[in-house]
Design an enzyme around this catalytic site. Structure first.
Site, PDB file in Angstrom:
ATOM      1  N   HIS A  71      12.754  -1.050 -12.055  1.00  0.00           N
ATOM      2  CA  HIS A  71      12.485  -2.480 -12.218  1.00  0.00           C
ATOM      3  C   HIS A  71      12.499  -3.126 -10.841  1.00  0.00           C
ATOM      4  O   HIS A  71      13.496  -3.040 -10.127  1.00  0.00           O
ATOM      5  CB  HIS A  71      13.563  -3.104 -13.103  1.00  0.00           C
ATOM      6  CG  HIS A  71      13.401  -4.566 -13.340  1.00  0.00           C
ATOM      7  ND1 HIS A  71      14.266  -5.256 -14.142  1.00  0.00           N
ATOM      8  CD2 HIS A  71      12.501  -5.477 -12.898  1.00  0.00           C
ATOM      9  CE1 HIS A  71      13.900  -6.528 -14.186  1.00  0.00           C
ATOM     10  NE2 HIS A  71      12.835  -6.678 -13.427  1.00  0.00           N
ATOM     11  N   HIS A 121       0.813  -1.212   0.000  1.00  0.00           N
ATOM     12  CA  HIS A 121       0.000   0.000   0.000  1.00  0.00           C
ATOM     13  C   HIS A 121       0.847   1.263   0.000  1.00  0.00           C
ATOM     14  O   HIS A 121       1.865   1.364   0.671  1.00  0.00           O
ATOM     15  CB  HIS A 121      -0.959   0.005   1.200  1.00  0.00           C
ATOM     16  CG  HIS A 121      -0.236   0.009   2.525  1.00  0.00           C
ATOM     17  ND1 HIS A 121       0.118   1.172   3.161  1.00  0.00           N
ATOM     18  CD2 HIS A 121       0.208  -1.014   3.289  1.00  0.00           C
ATOM     19  CE1 HIS A 121       0.753   0.872   4.282  1.00  0.00           C
ATOM     20  NE2 HIS A 121       0.822  -0.447   4.392  1.00  0.00           N
TER      21      HIS A 121
END
Length: 167
Positions: free
Chosen positions: A101, A92
């Protein structure tokens, strides 16, 4: 996969506009491509694997790919051209900068951040609120407790600086 390779970027620039995926794992190279491709009329697709889960309150930037079994949780903000690789977990309110990446099985604790063009290696972990600066590398299996400065490579548990990144 038995699919033909039709050509590289120069070939694509000569083709009729189409929706495309950025197919390179090199973060700096992936960051260079959109301008040229979009100027030729191509559109960057945002791709989510059928087995991935993305919260309806998360945002994904154009050109981002979310691979198989990856999870992007509530209020996460994922930049442009990001790779969220196989089984990675973005908790979250995380923020991922453009063209970074997050490798397979990496896990980002709630409200952590990853800077532009950075790379979190296979199985790397960021504790909640941890920060990784731009153009940084977090080695495979490393655990980031607090902060990784920009242009720095870290590894180990806990993650420690190895050297300046040469990017």
């Amino acid at each position: 996969l038995g699919l033909p390779v039709l050509g590289g970027v120069e070939w694509l620039l000569r083709q009729a506009p189409r929706r495309i995926a950025l197919g390179t794992g090199n973060n700096a190279r992936r960051a260079e491509l959109p301008g040229r491709l979009q100027a030729a009329g191509h559109v960057l697709g945002t791709w989510v694997h059928a087995t991935a889960w993305v919260s309806p309150t998360a945002t994904l930037g154009e050109g981002t790919v979310v691979m198989a079994k990856a999870v992007v949780n509530a209020e996460a903000r994922i930049g442009r051209g990001v790779i969220v690789n196989t089984a990675a977990v973005i908790e979250h309110e995380c923020v991922l900068g453009d063209f970074c990446h997050v490798s397979p099985n990496a896990a980002l604790g709630g409200r952590s951040t990853v800077g532009a063009r950075s790379h979190d290696g296979i199985g790397a972990s960021l504790l909640q609120l941890a920060q990784v600066g731009d153009d940084a590398v977090v080695g495979a299996g490393a655990v980031v407790l607090k902060r990784v400065e920009s242009n720095t490579t870290v590894a180990g548990v806990p993650a420690r600086r190895l050297r300046e990144s040469d990017r």
